[in-house]
Design an enzyme around this catalytic site. Structure first.
Site, PDB file in Angstrom:
ATOM      1  N   SER A 128       0.830  -1.203   0.000  1.00 14.79           N
ATOM      2  CA  SER A 128       0.000   0.000   0.000  1.00 14.79           C
ATOM      3  C   SER A 128       0.864   1.252   0.000  1.00 14.79           C
ATOM      4  O   SER A 128       1.983   1.254   0.546  1.00 14.79           O
ATOM      5  CB  SER A 128      -0.858  -0.033   1.267  1.00 14.79           C
ATOM      6  OG  SER A 128      -1.473   1.196   1.496  1.00 14.79           O
ATOM      7  N   TYR A 153      -2.326  -1.563  11.065  1.00 15.20           N
ATOM      8  CA  TYR A 153      -2.553  -2.041   9.693  1.00 15.20           C
ATOM      9  C   TYR A 153      -1.380  -1.655   8.797  1.00 15.20           C
ATOM     10  O   TYR A 153      -0.793  -2.502   8.109  1.00 15.20           O
ATOM     11  CB  TYR A 153      -3.863  -1.467   9.110  1.00 15.20           C
ATOM     12  CG  TYR A 153      -3.934  -1.668   7.617  1.00 15.20           C
ATOM     13  CD1 TYR A 153      -4.219  -2.920   7.077  1.00 15.20           C
ATOM     14  CD2 TYR A 153      -3.676  -0.612   6.730  1.00 15.20           C
ATOM     15  CE1 TYR A 153      -4.232  -3.124   5.705  1.00 15.20           C
ATOM     16  CE2 TYR A 153      -3.690  -0.806   5.362  1.00 15.20           C
ATOM     17  CZ  TYR A 153      -3.983  -2.062   4.850  1.00 15.20           C
ATOM     18  OH  TYR A 153      -3.983  -2.258   3.493  1.00 15.20           O
ATOM     19  N   LYS A 157       1.886  -3.914   6.684  1.00 15.50           N
ATOM     20  CA  LYS A 157       2.363  -3.853   5.287  1.00 15.50           C
ATOM     21  C   LYS A 157       3.878  -3.657   5.263  1.00 15.50           C
ATOM     22  O   LYS A 157       4.582  -4.295   4.480  1.00 15.50           O
ATOM     23  CB  LYS A 157       1.650  -2.729   4.523  1.00 15.50           C
ATOM     24  CG  LYS A 157       0.164  -2.965   4.307  1.00 15.50           C
ATOM     25  CD  LYS A 157      -0.111  -4.250   3.531  1.00 15.50           C
ATOM     26  CE  LYS A 157      -1.590  -4.589   3.429  1.00 15.50           C
ATOM     27  NZ  LYS A 157      -1.866  -5.927   2.918  1.00 15.50           N
TER      28      LYS A 157
END
Ligand code: NAD
Ligand code: WQD
Length: 345
Positions: A128, A153, A157
């Site tokens: 992302s 979150y 990544k």
């Protein structure tokens, strides 16, 4: 020539389902594994209505090593993996960090563990633009520094990218392509598949289309006093079908050994930053539907502006985002209308 089988984790989800369609169109047999924590089985019907092919489906949790092992026993022909399966709600990850670290990291580690022993040639990983945080320079290239994550979150990544790099540098017998998505939006133009947000949407487009159809009273536009051309936040909104196509190219690249590198990272964006207000205007222009909105305070943690420099993906993958934003807005709206037709929302 018959193509190799691809395992798509999270394949009934938003980006996964669009990617399964593009893989099937390119001739790849697909097996989906999904635990349906954020999607449902009807997505398989939507995929089949578009391509005429029903993908193989295994309902299982990728954190469950025994279930994954059984899956590989059942489908020994799997040669490539695209790993979409993850929990992705930024706000929820602040409340439930362990759930996020466990789900996103254990899923990845289980897959990496099994790949080596099962002869899988490569894994595409969904990363992302969140890894860039608030970038110092826009548009952002892949060489931009990784900023400290502002949510569990986002951190999953960053850690996932590091895990893949470490495993491959340690000599794992497979390749990886890490794709950093900017803001995926829209739906398949057939309106057979699209995004299915759970509860009150946190992301702009589902909130906008739900407001346009009357499920929500008005859209709150978070902040109009940013240091940007019109005061609104700027993002790189990338059509989900364009995004899906890039995965097919990435899979081919790994399976056909087209790259000398064992690990590659690409930005997937359009290269154009659009402000939140410009996006609302594009939606209204494209659909003729008005979106009631109000200006609200800034949302905590929001990035002011970020958009991609996709030159590396354009050149090396031969991939380019092509869908005009108006078409993307029309597909998002057609999908919202379809959900209404089906009585979902
Ligand atoms: P999504 O929630 O629609 O799809 C994820 C799918 O994975 C869901 O169907 C869910 O049921 C499944 N899943 C979750 N945990 C699982 C597990 N342990 N085992 C099996 N299945 C599991 O999300 P999406 O928008 O399609 O995102 C796909 C990937 O792309 C995610 O990794 C996400 O972090 C990443 N990503 C998304 C965006 C975005 O804005 N949508 C942006 C950048 C990156
Ligand atoms: C876009 C813009 C909001 C809702 C998130 C994740 C990121 C990545 C993509 C996965 C912002 C504004 C939004 C609303 C608004 N996901 N907005 N009213 O924040 O860019 O990124 O999804 O990796 O990690 O953080 O996307 O759609 O939430 O917001 O004004 O009701 O729309 O302030 O400027 P974001 P978003």
């Amino acid at each position: 020539m018959k193509k190799d089988m691809i395992l798509v984790t999270g394949g009934t989800g938003y980006i996964g389902s669009h990617t399964v369609v593009e893989l099937q169109k390119a001739g790849y047999p697909v097996v989906i594994v999904d635990n349906l924590s954020n999607s449902n089985k009807e997505v398989l019907d939507g995929i089949e209505r578009i391509t005429g092919i029903r993908p193989e489906f295994v309902e299982a949790d990728c954190t469950d090593m025994a279930a994954l092992t059984a899956l590989f026993d059942k489908y020994p022909g799997i040669k490539g993996i695209i790993n979409f399966a993850a929990s992705k709600a930024v706000g929820e990850s602040m409340q439930k960090p362990i759930l996020y670290y466990r789900n996103n990291l254990n899923t990845l580690m289980n897959l990496l563990d099994l790949m080596g022993e099962r002869g899988v040639k490569g894994i595409v990983f969904s990363s992302s633009c969140t890894v860039y945080g608030e970038p110092d320079v826009n548009p952002v290239t892949e060489a931009a520094p990784i900023k400290k994550a502002t949510s569990p979150y986002g951190n999953t990544k960053q850690i996932s990218e590091e895990i893949i790099t470490d495993v491959i540098n340690a000599g794992a017998p497979f390749k990886s392509i890490i794709l950093r998505y900017f803001n995926p939006v829209g739906a398949h133009p057939s309106a057979e598949i699209g995004e299915l947000p759970n509860g009150v949407p946190q992301n702009l487009i589902p909130y906008l289309t739900q407001t346009a159809i009357g499920v929500r009273k008005e859209l709150s536009v978070f902040g109009n006093d940013y240091n940007t051309r019109d005061g609104y936040c700027i993002r790189d909104f990338i059509d989900v079908v364009d995004l899906a196509r890039a995965h097919v190219i990435a899979v081919e690249r790994m399976l056909e050994d087209k790259s000398p590198e064992k690990i590659e990272i690409f930005n997937l964006g359009t290269g154009n930053g659009l402000s939140v207000m410009e996006l609302i205007n594009a939606f209204e222009r494209a659909t003729g539907v008005k979106v009631p909105y109000k200006i609200a305070p800034r949302r905590a943690g929001d990035i002011e502006q970020v958009w991609a420099n996709p030159a590396y993906a354009n050149e090396v993958l031969g991939w380019k985002a092509e869908t005009p934003i108006e078409d993307t807005m029309r597909s998002a709206w057609a999908w919202q209308l379809r959900l209404r037709e089906r009585g979902v929302m």
